[in-house]
Design an enzyme around this catalytic site. Structure first.
Site, PDB file in Angstrom:
ATOM      1  N   LYS A  36       0.842  -1.204   0.000  1.00 42.70           N
ATOM      2  CA  LYS A  36       0.000   0.000   0.000  1.00 42.70           C
ATOM      3  C   LYS A  36       0.874   1.249   0.000  1.00 42.70           C
ATOM      4  O   LYS A  36       1.934   1.275   0.651  1.00 42.70           O
ATOM      5  CB  LYS A  36      -0.908  -0.046   1.235  1.00 42.70           C
ATOM      6  CG  LYS A  36      -1.979   1.028   1.275  1.00 42.70           C
ATOM      7  CD  LYS A  36      -2.871   0.861   2.521  1.00 42.70           C
ATOM      8  CE  LYS A  36      -3.962   1.906   2.609  1.00 42.70           C
ATOM      9  NZ  LYS A  36      -4.812   1.743   3.808  1.00 42.70           N
TER      10      LYS A  36
ATOM     11  N   SER B  15      -9.780  -0.849   7.277  1.00 45.52           N
ATOM     12  CA  SER B  15      -9.297  -0.688   5.895  1.00 45.52           C
ATOM     13  C   SER B  15      -8.622  -1.888   5.260  1.00 45.52           C
ATOM     14  O   SER B  15      -8.299  -1.845   4.080  1.00 45.52           O
ATOM     15  CB  SER B  15      -8.325   0.481   5.831  1.00 45.52           C
ATOM     16  OG  SER B  15      -9.049   1.665   5.692  1.00 45.52           O
TER      17      SER B  15
ATOM     18  N   SER C  44      -9.778   1.576   3.072  1.00 45.36           N
ATOM     19  CA  SER C  44      -8.978   2.369   2.171  1.00 45.36           C
ATOM     20  C   SER C  44      -7.925   1.571   1.391  1.00 45.36           C
ATOM     21  O   SER C  44      -7.363   2.086   0.434  1.00 45.36           O
ATOM     22  CB  SER C  44      -8.254   3.459   2.968  1.00 45.36           C
ATOM     23  OG  SER C  44      -7.366   2.884   3.904  1.00 45.36           O
TER      24      SER C  44
END
Ligand code: GLN
Length: 461
Positions: free
Chosen positions: A53, A152, A128
């Protein structure tokens, strides 16, 4: 052989990314350099491609957090989790798209465009960490790192039909994870199956002297404990959370999941989590308060983007933040500043901290009656792109089942459980007591063995 696997992965990422937008960068040069190094052939993750990420620092690579303000920023050092992956032989093949600064549940808050759900490109992948979830669900990589502040990793895992684990707070170092809300943040792992997650977690977990909140608790070999099973374990069901606001198909699927656990030999017990109804309210006070402080460092002086045409310092700060941050980030900074301000601090922030303690106690008493708790991961399956983007409150409710684990610091995992009539994945969440990742992974692995969707997360693009 492994060179071939890495180049095939890079090619696959390139060819699918046009449709998915899961990667913000595909790291050909880095991967090539890694492949030419001599590495320990016995490394735990030797030659395994992994996606990371974009809020986790990777030296010399883009680390934009999905934000304009960090778009030109190249990380100056590796996060501890990344260093440990590299030392174990894993090869980072790209940085994944995300909601700006990890604030969001749909990836629509990324400054670089929405990620598409590989099961249906009209739907969001969740957020997210939606880019990491989509990268795994589409088969580009078997494993990816994400981050969790309120759900997330688990929520996008659920929307994309893959496994997603949020470890106990303090299990994985946050050194090099760009801070959103430091008392809640934790790096998490996506995998196509529990066994993938087990391998990666073992490598990245454990005490790190660069993060004083990491605990000196032994890291088990999760791949081995995976086979231990969970005979005699008691699984708690908070029935009250299976009512209003929960999609009927999701409820039925999770109820079937509970029956599967009963058949597999778990004892199912009823439990109560009376304070969990306050988790979203508490989360959005504490997370925004911490974010307003953490994001103060992005001022145009130290990192990344600086606005042009500013004639003095204050104007430069203001223009940089105005142009660099998106709408949701600004909303959260304002909310956080408000709840911390004199006159409101006691009414909001201090009160939220007290309720956080009560939420923790809820779990302490629940874990006297059971070893793990089962709930849906999210109240619905992946929704359509645009459907909730104008309604922040509806969006915030996506984390109704996940945020309390971050507030209490306990681990949680989302496992694919079924499919909706429209063919979208449904996730089942298991929560455990501190340091019970091993048990959660065994519970997930046992479920996968009997559950077809978990055995077959396919490419649907
Ligand atoms: N969706 C939640 C939020 O918007 C959680 C985000 C996260 O876990 N990083 O804050």
């Amino acid at each position: 052989m492994q060179e071939n696997m890495i180049s095939a992965t890079l090619e696959n990422a390139e060819s699918l990314n046009g449709q998915l937008n899961a990667f913000l960068s595909i790291e050909h040069e880095h991967a090539a350099a890694r492949m030419s190094e001599t590495r320990d052939p016995a490394g735990n993750l030797e030659g395994i491609p992994i996606a990371v990420k974009d809020n986790i620092c990777t030296k010399g690579m883009r680390t934009s957090c999905g934000s304009r303000i960090l778009e030109p920023y190249l990380a100056q050092y590796d996060a501890t989790a990344v260093k440990r992956l590299n030392d174990a032989g894993a090869v980072i093949i790209g940085k994944t798209n995300m909601d700006e600064f990890a604030m969001g549940s749909s990836n629509e808050n990324s400054a670089f465009g929405t990620v598409k759900n590989p099961w249906n490109p009209e739907c969001v992948p969740g957020g997210s960490s939606g880019g990491s979830a989509a990268a795994v669900a589409s088969g580009i990589v078997d494993v990816a790192l994400g981050s969790e502040t309120g759900g997330s990793v688990r929520q996008p895992a659920s929307f994309c039909g893959v496994v997603g684990l949020k470890p106990t707070y303090g299990r994985v170092s946050r050194y090099g994870l760009v801070a959103f809300a430091s008392s809640l943040d934790q790096i998490g792992v996506f995998g196509r199956a529990a066994t993938d997650v087990a391998r990666v977690l073992r490598v990245i977990a454990g005490r790190d002297e660069r993060d004083s909140t990491t605990a000196d608790v032994e890291v088990p070999d999760y791949s081995k404990t995976l086979e231990d099973g969970f005979a005699g374990s008691r699984i708690g069901v908070p029935r009250a959370l299976f009512g209003a606001g929960l999609d009927e198909e999701v409820r039925k699927s999770v109820e079937r999941g509970i029956e599967i656990y009963r058949e597999l030999g778990a004892e199912i017990v009823d439990i109560e989590l009376p304070y969990s109804k306050y988790s979203i309210a508490v989360y959005y006070i504490i997370a925004t308060a911490e974010a307003s402080s953490n994001l103060a460092r992005f001022d145009g002086v130290r990192y990344g983007f600086r606005a042009e045409n500013a004639h003095e310092l204050r104007e430069m700060y203001m223009k940089t933040r105005e142009e660099g941050f998106g709408a949701e980030v600004k909303r959260r900074i304002m909310l956080g500043t408000y709840v911390l301000s004199s006159g409101y601090y006691d009414a909001y922030y201090a009160k939220a901290q007290k309720v956080r303690t009560l939420l923790k106690r809820d779990f302490e008493s629940a874990f006297e009656k059971c070893d793990a708790i089962v709930t849906p991961t999210a109240p619905s399956t992946a929704f359509k792109i645009g459907e909730r983007s104008d309604d922040p409150l509806a969006m915030y409710l996506s984390d109704i089942y996940t945020a309390s684990a971050n507030l209490a610091g306990i681990p949680g995992i989302s496992v694919p459980c079924g499919l909706s009539a429209e063919g979208m994945p449904i996730g089942l969440q298991l929560l455990g007591n501190h340091w019970s990742e091993g048990l959660l992974l065994s519970l997930a692995a046992a479920f996968e063995r009997v559950n077809p969707i978990a055995q077959n997360p396919g490419i649907h693009v």
